[in-house]
Design a protein around this motif. Structure first.
Motif, PDB file in Angstrom:
ATOM      1  N   ALA A  80     -30.153   9.035 -29.117  1.00  0.00           N
ATOM      2  CA  ALA A  80     -29.094  10.033 -29.362  1.00  0.00           C
ATOM      3  C   ALA A  80     -27.737   9.348 -29.442  1.00  0.00           C
ATOM      4  O   ALA A  80     -26.841   9.810 -30.153  1.00  0.00           O
ATOM      5  CB  ALA A  80     -29.095  11.065 -28.237  1.00  0.00           C
ATOM      6  N   TYR A 100     -34.228  10.361 -28.877  1.00  0.00           N
ATOM      7  CA  TYR A 100     -34.517  10.123 -27.454  1.00  0.00           C
ATOM      8  C   TYR A 100     -33.187   9.917 -26.749  1.00  0.00           C
ATOM      9  O   TYR A 100     -32.237   9.404 -27.324  1.00  0.00           O
ATOM     10  CB  TYR A 100     -35.488   8.968 -27.225  1.00  0.00           C
ATOM     11  CG  TYR A 100     -35.070   7.575 -27.676  1.00  0.00           C
ATOM     12  CD1 TYR A 100     -35.398   7.095 -28.944  1.00  0.00           C
ATOM     13  CD2 TYR A 100     -34.388   6.699 -26.814  1.00  0.00           C
ATOM     14  CE1 TYR A 100     -35.055   5.807 -29.346  1.00  0.00           C
ATOM     15  CE2 TYR A 100     -34.051   5.417 -27.197  1.00  0.00           C
ATOM     16  CZ  TYR A 100     -34.387   4.978 -28.470  1.00  0.00           C
ATOM     17  OH  TYR A 100     -34.048   3.698 -28.860  1.00  0.00           O
ATOM     18  N   ASP A 101     -33.147  10.349 -25.488  1.00  0.00           N
ATOM     19  CA  ASP A 101     -31.875  10.276 -24.769  1.00  0.00           C
ATOM     20  C   ASP A 101     -31.602   8.826 -24.376  1.00  0.00           C
ATOM     21  O   ASP A 101     -32.527   8.092 -23.992  1.00  0.00           O
ATOM     22  CB  ASP A 101     -31.936  11.166 -23.519  1.00  0.00           C
ATOM     23  CG  ASP A 101     -30.545  11.529 -23.009  1.00  0.00           C
ATOM     24  OD1 ASP A 101     -29.553  11.187 -23.699  1.00  0.00           O
ATOM     25  OD2 ASP A 101     -30.453  12.149 -21.936  1.00  0.00           O
ATOM     26  N   ALA A 110     -37.435   7.523 -21.491  1.00  0.00           N
ATOM     27  CA  ALA A 110     -36.807   8.430 -22.469  1.00  0.00           C
ATOM     28  C   ALA A 110     -37.589   8.412 -23.784  1.00  0.00           C
ATOM     29  O   ALA A 110     -37.738   9.445 -24.443  1.00  0.00           O
ATOM     30  CB  ALA A 110     -35.349   8.025 -22.693  1.00  0.00           C
ATOM     31  N   HIS A 312     -26.424  14.233 -31.698  1.00  0.00           N
ATOM     32  CA  HIS A 312     -26.634  15.693 -31.635  1.00  0.00           C
ATOM     33  C   HIS A 312     -25.317  16.456 -31.764  1.00  0.00           C
ATOM     34  O   HIS A 312     -25.327  17.682 -31.780  1.00  0.00           O
ATOM     35  CB  HIS A 312     -27.398  16.096 -30.362  1.00  0.00           C
ATOM     36  CG  HIS A 312     -26.791  15.603 -29.086  1.00  0.00           C
ATOM     37  ND1 HIS A 312     -26.645  14.270 -28.783  1.00  0.00           N
ATOM     38  CD2 HIS A 312     -26.290  16.271 -28.018  1.00  0.00           C
ATOM     39  CE1 HIS A 312     -26.093  14.147 -27.590  1.00  0.00           C
ATOM     40  NE2 HIS A 312     -25.867  15.336 -27.118  1.00  0.00           N
ATOM     41  N   TYR A 323     -29.005  15.998 -24.534  1.00  0.00           N
ATOM     42  CA  TYR A 323     -29.140  14.556 -24.301  1.00  0.00           C
ATOM     43  C   TYR A 323     -28.052  14.115 -23.308  1.00  0.00           C
ATOM     44  O   TYR A 323     -27.035  13.543 -23.685  1.00  0.00           O
ATOM     45  CB  TYR A 323     -29.054  13.794 -25.642  1.00  0.00           C
ATOM     46  CG  TYR A 323     -30.125  14.263 -26.582  1.00  0.00           C
ATOM     47  CD1 TYR A 323     -31.438  13.821 -26.440  1.00  0.00           C
ATOM     48  CD2 TYR A 323     -29.848  15.221 -27.558  1.00  0.00           C
ATOM     49  CE1 TYR A 323     -32.449  14.309 -27.257  1.00  0.00           C
ATOM     50  CE2 TYR A 323     -30.855  15.714 -28.378  1.00  0.00           C
ATOM     51  CZ  TYR A 323     -32.153  15.244 -28.214  1.00  0.00           C
ATOM     52  OH  TYR A 323     -33.141  15.740 -29.007  1.00  0.00           O
TER      53      TYR A 323
END
Ligand SMILES: Cc1ncc(COP(=O)(O)O)c(C=O)c1O
Length: 362
Positions: A80, A100-101, A110, A312, A323
């Motif tokens: 992210a 994915y964070d 993550a 995002h 995230y």
């Protein structure tokens, strides 16, 4: 004032470039010529890979790498916290970016949390030249789940863990040689890979997908690097000082000499760093803004963050979701001035100013 960044070439580099430029103009060969080949060979040797393919940008390098690996459908995991270009390349290649964070670097947890049934690959982004400390865990995870690793090494010229240089970790890697990068061609990028088939496909993609008979067998585009650009990259790799070594030394000096307990300087002594960004982390956004004002009052302009707007929050991508690691990182980091020509007294002034800062809001 100490600026965030400067693009500088030495007198020797300028002279070498002008000589090469005259030779290119005399030859009449302005693209896909000997300077491109030499840059590719030297970049591959410097990076420790068997092949490098020079192209028009870091974004197209990533798109071509994905296409060459056959990642033109399914899901590709993207952090992210990265540049818009990482997700853009996935979309243009025909796959779907799934976030994915991540804060500065990726974690296996993550990646596992984000994996879908359609996931085929994971992109690791070496932000600011930082390679994830969980590299072995992540590559093991990807092996177990049959996922390709692709590196977005846009910032990572010369970065390495104790065992793995950036560009050698994934099935393929994409470097940027945009104007602000440690090695620059103004605009440009390089794909690195150890796989001759991938390198060959990348060469076809960058030249409108043409095969040796001139037929367009792959859906490529005009993604070539001009000879003049390749010559500029080449002089930086052949004429001292080496921009990658200077970046590492400057980042280490920040890490060793910033002693303010409110400021963290991510730096793993066993790793090498491109020095693309001098990232520091604060407790929260209020402290970050307080330190920014303190630096500006001392004549120091911080550099742009990496990144101020995680994916995002990018309207053009329409990738929504929660995230928190990326959001917290975006809020609480700052990039100190860093470029290969940053003078010792300038850097010491930045360090002294950071060390003299006490946050107003705890
Ligand atoms: C992480 C990352 N990936 C890809 C790119 C795209 O590189 P370019 O601007 O050369 O297309 C950038 C640009 O800086 C970047 O920061």
């Amino acid at each position: 004032m100490i600026p965030p960044f400067r693009i500088e070439f030495t007198t020797a580099q300028k002279a070498a470039f002008l000589t090469a430029a005259a030779a290119i103009l005399d030859s009449g060969r302005l693209t896909l010529g000997p300077h491109t080949t030499q840059l590719e060979q030297l970049f591959a040797a410097t990076t420790g890979t068997r092949h490098a393919v020079a192209v028009s940008s870091g974004t197209t390098a990533l798109e071509i790498a994905l296409r060459a690996l056959g990642l033109n459908d399914g899901d590709v995991l993207v952090p992210a916290n990265t540049n818009y270009a990482t997700a853009e390349a996935v979309i243009r290649a025909g796959a779907r970016p799934v976030l994915y964070d991540a804060a500065l670097t990726a974690t296996a947890d993550a990646i596992d949390a984000a994996r879908t049934r359609a996931t085929r690959a994971v992109i690791l982004v070496h932000i600011g030249g930082h390679i994830t400390p969980e590299l072995d865990k992540i590559t093991d995870y990807c092996d177990t789940h049959n996922l390709l690793v692709v590196e977005d090494a846009a910032h990572a010229h010369g970065s390495a863990t104790a065992d793995h240089p950036a560009g050698t970790i994934g099935a393929a890697a994409a470097f940027s040689t945009f104007a602000t990068k440690a090695v620059t061609t103004g605009e440009g990028g390089l794909i690195t890979t150890n796989d001759p088939t991938i390198a060959d496909r990348a060469r076809h993609y960058r030249d409108q997908g043409k095969d040796s008979t001139g037929r367009n067998t792959l859906f490529g585009s005009a993604w070539r690097m001009p000879e003049l650009s390749a010559a500029l990259g080449l002089v930086q790799l052949t004429t001292a000082p080496n921009p990658m070594e200077r970046g590492h030394d400057l980042l280490r000096a920040y890490a060793q000499r910033i002693s303010n307990p409110h400021v963290a300087v991510p730096f793993e002594p066993r790793h090498r760093y491109s020095g693309h960004k001098a990232i520091i982390q604060l407790a929260n956004r209020a402290q970050r803004e307080d330190l920014r004002a303190h630096l500006e009052a001392a004549g120091i302009t911080p550099a742009r963050g990496v990144y101020e707007h995680p994916l995002h929050h990018q309207p053009a991508l329409a990738l929504t979701g929660s995230y928190p690691l990326a959001d917290r990182f975006a809020d609480a980091h700052l990039c100190l001035p860093l470029w290969p020509g940053l003078a010792p007294d300038q850097q010491q002034h930045v360090i002294n100013t950071v060390n003299a800062w006490t946050p107003r809001q705890e």
